[in-house]
Design an enzyme around this catalytic site. Sequence first.
Site, PDB file in Angstrom:
ATOM      1  N   HIS A  32      -6.227   3.184  -0.987  1.00  0.00           N
ATOM      2  CA  HIS A  32      -6.677   2.007  -0.240  1.00  0.00           C
ATOM      3  C   HIS A  32      -6.597   2.210   1.272  1.00  0.00           C
ATOM      4  O   HIS A  32      -7.184   1.441   2.031  1.00  0.00           O
ATOM      5  CB  HIS A  32      -5.896   0.762  -0.666  1.00  0.00           C
ATOM      6  CG  HIS A  32      -4.494   0.665  -0.147  1.00  0.00           C
ATOM      7  ND1 HIS A  32      -3.379   0.965  -0.906  1.00  0.00           N
ATOM      8  CD2 HIS A  32      -4.012   0.280   1.058  1.00  0.00           C
ATOM      9  CE1 HIS A  32      -2.289   0.760  -0.202  1.00  0.00           C
ATOM     10  NE2 HIS A  32      -2.643   0.350   0.990  1.00  0.00           N
ATOM     11  N   ASP A  83      -4.159   4.615  -7.079  1.00  0.00           N
ATOM     12  CA  ASP A  83      -4.140   4.365  -5.631  1.00  0.00           C
ATOM     13  C   ASP A  83      -3.647   5.574  -4.861  1.00  0.00           C
ATOM     14  O   ASP A  83      -2.817   5.471  -3.954  1.00  0.00           O
ATOM     15  CB  ASP A  83      -3.291   3.140  -5.300  1.00  0.00           C
ATOM     16  CG  ASP A  83      -3.514   2.648  -3.865  1.00  0.00           C
ATOM     17  OD1 ASP A  83      -4.585   2.949  -3.304  1.00  0.00           O
ATOM     18  OD2 ASP A  83      -2.617   1.983  -3.317  1.00  0.00           O
ATOM     19  N   SER A 136       1.757   2.100   4.092  1.00  0.00           N
ATOM     20  CA  SER A 136       1.059   2.536   2.884  1.00  0.00           C
ATOM     21  C   SER A 136       0.699   4.011   2.965  1.00  0.00           C
ATOM     22  O   SER A 136       0.120   4.468   3.948  1.00  0.00           O
ATOM     23  CB  SER A 136      -0.214   1.715   2.675  1.00  0.00           C
ATOM     24  OG  SER A 136       0.094   0.397   2.330  1.00  0.00           O
TER      25      SER A 136
END
Length: 476
Positions: A108, A138, A212
């Site tokens: 992402h 992911d 992230s």
Amino acid sequence: MRCLTAAGAALLVALALPLGEMPAQARGTPDSFADLSARLLPTVVNIATTQTLKASQPGQVANLPPGSPLDDLFKDLLGPKGNAPRHVTSLGSGFIIDPAGLIVTNNHVIEDADQVTVTLNDGELLPAKIVGRDAKTDLALLKVSPRKPLPAAHFGDSETARIGDWVIAIGNPFGLGSTVTAGIVSARNRIINAGEYDDFIQTDAPINRGNSGGPLFDMYGNVIGVNSAIFSPSGGSVGIGFAIPANLVRAVVEQIRQYGAPRRGWIGVRIQQVTEDIADALGLPTEAGALVADVTANGPAAKAGIENGDLITAFDGRLIADSRAVPRIVADTPIGKTVAVDVLRKGKKVTLHLTVQRLDEGPAQPLRPGKSVPAPKPKLSQLGLSLSVIDGGARTQYKLKSTVQGVLVTDVAPDSPAAEKDFRPGDVIVEVQKQPVRTPEDVARRIDVDIRRGKKVELMLVSRGGDLTYIALRLT
């Protein structure tokens, strides 16, 4: 109330233990994370992506409804370029796994990016290309071309991480640059409904937006997870962060590295969790294992002899605790490997052998709900279901394939056992207590027989959108 000193408490604990046993010593709080951080910081990178957004409609600023009073204001501020394509930049983190320039991050972070730029710890900027990515876990793998070998991080064994172990997270929160935070492993095997391979490490090490794709390190400097998500009502860290376990990351990244995409195993079954009601209906001793709800025709499982209603208890020598374990274990199994599968069938253990094939990961088609139709009779008051035969009109209304056979659910009574089990109009009852049904009378007759026999739970095989699942309804 009396208070014990630490020494006194330790003495009492020692006296309470059997002779020759000593209390386990927990690892103390590190004096400092400085040396470990200094060693690991060069392996972590900041990632910036640029995405071009399409121009808005003439006379309308992007993201504003037509005729909004803010529309004129933004046109005055932005001028004629207000309707031009815009470039949006987002920030994330990653870490180097190969001195030649391979970098792991979250999917992402780089999804839909037109351009990806990596900033090393020393400030050097390098353009990056996407080697491959996997939306289901992911994860993404990037490649940069450095002038010299880069310091690389190493994967640890995430299975050895214990609840309470110290960890540190390094990333790029809010675009500030490389930042180190510390905490502990708060939980293991967390399910956050991110996908079928959910198996997250939970940590209270502060993780914020921009972290992230960054690594979660243990105290030996090994990567045990990739920071991927947070739970936060405010958008900032509240001490609940989630990392993808390193063992899963390692396997997916290696496949991307070799093939450009993951290559997951497939055996051709659809499984579901064994609930207390289902265990009762099938006469199972426990709720452990994974129940086979459907078997793909001509798939590996079908060829091996696996049947609907089998309970998978072990796969390739690994015990199956619940249904969540099966997709992960099968996905990680090498393509072409022949494995043993233990199933419980009618109370007896059966060992079958199948050859794992590659999963076809084409895009899934969304289900489109059909229109409601009048609820016909008969109504099964015991369960709260209204049923009908499947005719041409029903197939059109509910988008039922010609291969789907059974009894159509057309209405579900509120506050009924069927409603509690999430029955919906458009569901098709294929079997009742392992017996095929074709008419509402078949269902009613089967239920009446079981009620007279004193049965408390009715097990139904239901087709929903073409997928089969077992549902256990209590009759009393």
